[in-house]
Scaffold this motif. Sequence first.
Motif, PDB file in Angstrom:
ATOM      1  N   GLN A  40     -13.873  -1.709 -25.147  1.00 11.91           N
ATOM      2  CA  GLN A  40     -14.296  -1.282 -23.817  1.00 11.91           C
ATOM      3  C   GLN A  40     -14.991   0.070 -23.955  1.00 11.91           C
ATOM      4  O   GLN A  40     -14.628   0.878 -24.817  1.00 11.91           O
TER       5      GLN A  40
ATOM      6  N   LEU B 291     -15.403   3.464 -22.015  1.00 12.45           N
ATOM      7  CA  LEU B 291     -14.682   4.134 -20.930  1.00 12.45           C
ATOM      8  C   LEU B 291     -15.135   5.582 -20.765  1.00 12.45           C
ATOM      9  O   LEU B 291     -15.736   6.163 -21.659  1.00 12.45           O
TER      10      LEU B 291
ATOM     11  N   GLY C 143     -17.606   9.884 -15.901  1.00 14.11           N
ATOM     12  CA  GLY C 143     -18.959   9.339 -15.842  1.00 14.11           C
ATOM     13  C   GLY C 143     -19.964  10.094 -16.676  1.00 14.11           C
ATOM     14  O   GLY C 143     -21.132   9.710 -16.734  1.00 14.11           O
TER      15      GLY C 143
ATOM     16  N   TYR D  69      -6.604  -0.243 -19.610  1.00 12.91           N
ATOM     17  CA  TYR D  69      -7.641   0.287 -18.720  1.00 12.91           C
ATOM     18  C   TYR D  69      -8.399  -0.824 -18.008  1.00 12.91           C
ATOM     19  O   TYR D  69      -8.764  -1.827 -18.622  1.00 12.91           O
ATOM     20  N   THR D  70      -8.643  -0.631 -16.722  1.00 11.29           N
ATOM     21  CA  THR D  70      -9.518  -1.508 -15.947  1.00 11.29           C
ATOM     22  C   THR D  70     -10.860  -0.802 -15.822  1.00 11.29           C
ATOM     23  O   THR D  70     -10.921   0.335 -15.337  1.00 11.29           O
ATOM     24  N   VAL D  71     -11.918  -1.455 -16.279  1.00 13.83           N
ATOM     25  CA  VAL D  71     -13.224  -0.781 -16.279  1.00 13.83           C
ATOM     26  C   VAL D  71     -13.742  -0.593 -14.866  1.00 13.83           C
ATOM     27  O   VAL D  71     -13.465  -1.390 -13.967  1.00 13.83           O
ATOM     28  N   ARG D  72     -14.495   0.496 -14.712  1.00 14.32           N
ATOM     29  CA  ARG D  72     -15.121   0.837 -13.434  1.00 14.32           C
ATOM     30  C   ARG D  72     -16.629   0.824 -13.629  1.00 14.32           C
ATOM     31  O   ARG D  72     -17.215   1.832 -14.021  1.00 14.32           O
ATOM     32  N   PRO D  73     -17.286  -0.300 -13.353  1.00 13.99           N
ATOM     33  CA  PRO D  73     -18.728  -0.411 -13.593  1.00 13.99           C
ATOM     34  C   PRO D  73     -19.544   0.660 -12.873  1.00 13.99           C
ATOM     35  O   PRO D  73     -20.605   1.077 -13.354  1.00 13.99           O
ATOM     36  N   GLU D  74     -19.043   1.119 -11.726  1.00 15.95           N
ATOM     37  CA  GLU D  74     -19.789   2.137 -10.978  1.00 15.95           C
ATOM     38  C   GLU D  74     -19.900   3.453 -11.737  1.00 15.95           C
ATOM     39  O   GLU D  74     -20.773   4.279 -11.443  1.00 15.95           O
ATOM     40  N   LEU D  75     -19.028   3.662 -12.723  1.00 13.91           N
ATOM     41  CA  LEU D  75     -19.097   4.865 -13.566  1.00 13.91           C
ATOM     42  C   LEU D  75     -19.787   4.597 -14.896  1.00 13.91           C
ATOM     43  O   LEU D  75     -19.833   5.464 -15.757  1.00 13.91           O
TER      44      LEU D  75
ATOM     45  N   GLU E 186     -18.791   2.199 -16.997  1.00 15.21           N
ATOM     46  CA  GLU E 186     -17.860   1.623 -17.973  1.00 15.21           C
ATOM     47  C   GLU E 186     -18.205   0.157 -18.221  1.00 15.21           C
ATOM     48  O   GLU E 186     -18.752  -0.525 -17.349  1.00 15.21           O
TER      49      GLU E 186
ATOM     50  N   ASP F  96     -16.830  -3.621 -20.037  1.00 15.34           N
ATOM     51  CA  ASP F  96     -15.872  -4.517 -20.675  1.00 15.34           C
ATOM     52  C   ASP F  96     -16.692  -5.421 -21.591  1.00 15.34           C
ATOM     53  O   ASP F  96     -17.390  -6.310 -21.120  1.00 15.34           O
TER      54      ASP F  96
END
Length: 199
Positions: free
Chosen positions: A104, A106, A110, A152-158, A160, A162
């Motif tokens: 991932q 991460l 950001g 960790y759960t990815v945050r695409p808006e930042l 990140e 997967d």
Amino acid sequence: MRAPLKLAAEPWAYLGADEAIDVEHDLIVSTAASMRTGDDAAYAKAVFEFVRDEISHSPDAGDRRLTWRASDVLRERTGLCYAKAHLYVALLRAGGVEAGLCYQRLTEDGSAFVLHGLAAVLLEDHWVRVDPRGGEAGKGVEFSATEDRLVYTVRPELGEVDYLTVYASPVPAVLKALQSHDDCLALCEEGGLPSALEE
């Protein structure tokens, strides 16, 4: 529900050995043999809990030793997320269970990114991702034979990512970082960890 995982190699490669996943090392073989009971799912869970709980996550433990080869991780009982994943995969393969490596991308805010290493295991014709990182961040993560359980759960808006590919061997960026340093904490503190799959 995530998209299906893609394999980066032929199926037989997920039982094989390489420089980092030294499946045939005596310490790996003997440890796998001592833990190999029950079906594949029970074995994968036992190995997961062993790597999560008995192998320290180096930065959390303040341990400067830098390990990357599975047998060294097992002997020294410490490693980064990548190293713990290498050991998990080696022990599973030594026990006859197909396994591979996943990643991932991460970030905390950001601005700066880091590649996080985890693993995947083939159970009942279904690939499941697991994260044996352990330590402070991963202490609550449990094993599941049927669904991904990740720290960790990815945050695409930042920004990140997967990466939904299962690799048979560590990606070059990871091996390069681990093999070019001898101080784990300095590697982390100085921004030496890879930030993406290709660097």
